[in-house]
Scaffold this motif. Structure first.
Motif, PDB file in Angstrom:
ATOM      1  N   UNK A  63    -100.740 -13.895  89.958  1.00  0.00           N
ATOM      2  CA  UNK A  63     -99.554 -13.146  89.541  1.00  0.00           C
ATOM      3  C   UNK A  63     -99.401 -13.208  88.026  1.00  0.00           C
ATOM      4  N   UNK A  64     -99.653 -14.373  87.462  1.00  0.00           N
ATOM      5  CA  UNK A  64     -99.623 -14.530  86.001  1.00  0.00           C
ATOM      6  C   UNK A  64    -100.650 -13.599  85.365  1.00  0.00           C
ATOM      7  N   UNK A  65    -101.828 -13.539  85.962  1.00  0.00           N
ATOM      8  CA  UNK A  65    -102.921 -12.743  85.414  1.00  0.00           C
ATOM      9  C   UNK A  65    -102.558 -11.259  85.321  1.00  0.00           C
ATOM     10  N   UNK A  66    -101.996 -10.696  86.383  1.00  0.00           N
ATOM     11  CA  UNK A  66    -101.638  -9.274  86.329  1.00  0.00           C
ATOM     12  C   UNK A  66    -100.481  -9.053  85.372  1.00  0.00           C
ATOM     13  N   UNK A  67     -99.601 -10.043  85.231  1.00  0.00           N
ATOM     14  CA  UNK A  67     -98.517  -9.912  84.252  1.00  0.00           C
ATOM     15  C   UNK A  67     -99.065  -9.862  82.828  1.00  0.00           C
ATOM     16  N   UNK A  68    -100.062 -10.686  82.540  1.00  0.00           N
ATOM     17  CA  UNK A  68    -100.673 -10.688  81.208  1.00  0.00           C
ATOM     18  C   UNK A  68    -101.384  -9.360  80.962  1.00  0.00           C
ATOM     19  N   UNK A  69    -102.141  -8.900  81.953  1.00  0.00           N
ATOM     20  CA  UNK A  69    -102.833  -7.617  81.812  1.00  0.00           C
ATOM     21  C   UNK A  69    -101.819  -6.503  81.568  1.00  0.00           C
ATOM     22  N   UNK A  70    -100.712  -6.511  82.317  1.00  0.00           N
ATOM     23  CA  UNK A  70     -99.680  -5.484  82.158  1.00  0.00           C
ATOM     24  C   UNK A  70     -99.025  -5.551  80.790  1.00  0.00           C
ATOM     25  N   UNK A  71     -98.986  -6.739  80.194  1.00  0.00           N
ATOM     26  CA  UNK A  71     -98.387  -6.855  78.865  1.00  0.00           C
ATOM     27  C   UNK A  71     -99.328  -6.343  77.775  1.00  0.00           C
ATOM     28  N   UNK A 111    -111.609  -5.295  80.175  1.00  0.00           N
ATOM     29  CA  UNK A 111    -112.292  -6.600  80.174  1.00  0.00           C
ATOM     30  C   UNK A 111    -111.637  -7.570  79.183  1.00  0.00           C
ATOM     31  N   UNK A 112    -111.228  -7.061  78.022  1.00  0.00           N
ATOM     32  CA  UNK A 112    -110.532  -7.914  77.046  1.00  0.00           C
ATOM     33  C   UNK A 112    -109.204  -8.411  77.607  1.00  0.00           C
ATOM     34  N   UNK A 113    -108.466  -7.522  78.271  1.00  0.00           N
ATOM     35  CA  UNK A 113    -107.189  -7.917  78.874  1.00  0.00           C
ATOM     36  C   UNK A 113    -107.421  -8.941  79.988  1.00  0.00           C
ATOM     37  N   UNK A 114    -108.468  -8.750  80.778  1.00  0.00           N
ATOM     38  CA  UNK A 114    -108.776  -9.699  81.833  1.00  0.00           C
ATOM     39  C   UNK A 114    -109.187 -11.051  81.262  1.00  0.00           C
ATOM     40  N   UNK A 115    -109.928 -11.042  80.174  1.00  0.00           N
ATOM     41  CA  UNK A 115    -110.340 -12.296  79.539  1.00  0.00           C
ATOM     42  C   UNK A 115    -109.119 -13.041  79.003  1.00  0.00           C
ATOM     43  N   UNK A 116    -108.194 -12.317  78.399  1.00  0.00           N
ATOM     44  CA  UNK A 116    -106.959 -12.942  77.911  1.00  0.00           C
ATOM     45  C   UNK A 116    -106.175 -13.538  79.074  1.00  0.00           C
ATOM     46  N   UNK A 117    -106.073 -12.795  80.175  1.00  0.00           N
ATOM     47  CA  UNK A 117    -105.360 -13.290  81.357  1.00  0.00           C
ATOM     48  C   UNK A 117    -106.045 -14.532  81.923  1.00  0.00           C
ATOM     49  N   UNK A 118    -107.345 -14.542  81.916  1.00  0.00           N
ATOM     50  CA  UNK A 118    -108.107 -15.705  82.398  1.00  0.00           C
ATOM     51  C   UNK A 118    -107.792 -16.933  81.549  1.00  0.00           C
ATOM     52  N   UNK A 119    -107.775 -16.753  80.227  1.00  0.00           N
ATOM     53  CA  UNK A 119    -107.507 -17.883  79.338  1.00  0.00           C
ATOM     54  C   UNK A 119    -106.082 -18.407  79.501  1.00  0.00           C
ATOM     55  N   UNK A 120    -105.133 -17.508  79.656  1.00  0.00           N
ATOM     56  CA  UNK A 120    -103.737 -17.906  79.746  1.00  0.00           C
ATOM     57  C   UNK A 120    -103.380 -18.487  81.109  1.00  0.00           C
ATOM     58  N   UNK A 121    -103.907 -17.909  82.164  1.00  0.00           N
ATOM     59  CA  UNK A 121    -103.446 -18.238  83.516  1.00  0.00           C
ATOM     60  C   UNK A 121    -104.348 -19.192  84.304  1.00  0.00           C
ATOM     61  N   UNK A 122    -105.613 -19.210  83.992  1.00  0.00           N
ATOM     62  CA  UNK A 122    -106.520 -20.051  84.761  1.00  0.00           C
ATOM     63  C   UNK A 122    -107.015 -21.154  83.873  1.00  0.00           C
TER      64      UNK A 122
END
Length: 122
Positions: A63-71, A111-122
């Motif tokens: 859920x955090x990951x999709x929130x980061x991507x959406x931001x 891919x950049x947004x997913x990488x950011x979400x990975x770093x922040x959430x996982x």
């Protein structure tokens, strides 16, 4: 502690959501972060759970990951990049249209947004 995007609200969660990241911009910041439909968010979370394990902690991280991507990405850009990626998996002449360099920028942005979400959430 993870950094929150500029203009993001700083929220401290308690209970099972402790440690959750506040990826949503503050109300009135002029950014439209919540333009992702609930169904799109749920679809992303189900896919993330299938790939990463199905427990409450993983659900929180997904859920955090999709929130980061959406931001980071507007919903239209997300849909466009996801469409390109899914069409690239197909075979034939139609799929070849989505393997051209003109579509690479859309995929790279996702891919950049997913990488950011990975770093922040996982």
């Amino acid at each position: 502690m993870a950094e929150v995007a500029p203009g993001a609200a700083s929220v401290t969660a308690a209970g099972p959501d402790a440690g959750a990241v506040a990826a949503a911009p503050a109300v009135g910041s002029g950014q439209q972060w919540n333009d992702y439909p609930t169904l799109a968010r749920a679809d992303y979370i189900f896919g993330c759970l299938a790939a990463n394990g199905q427990d409450r902690e993983t659900m929180r991280r997904c859920a955090c990951s999709i929130d980061v991507i959406a931001s980071i990405l507007p919903y239209e850009a997300y849909v466009s990049a996801e469409t390109v990626l899914s069409m690239r998996l197909a075979v034939g002449e139609r799929a070849a249209l989505f393997r051209v360099p003109a579509t690479d920028a859309q995929v790279a942005e996702l891919r950049r947004a997913q990488a950011e979400a990975e770093m922040v959430c996982f």
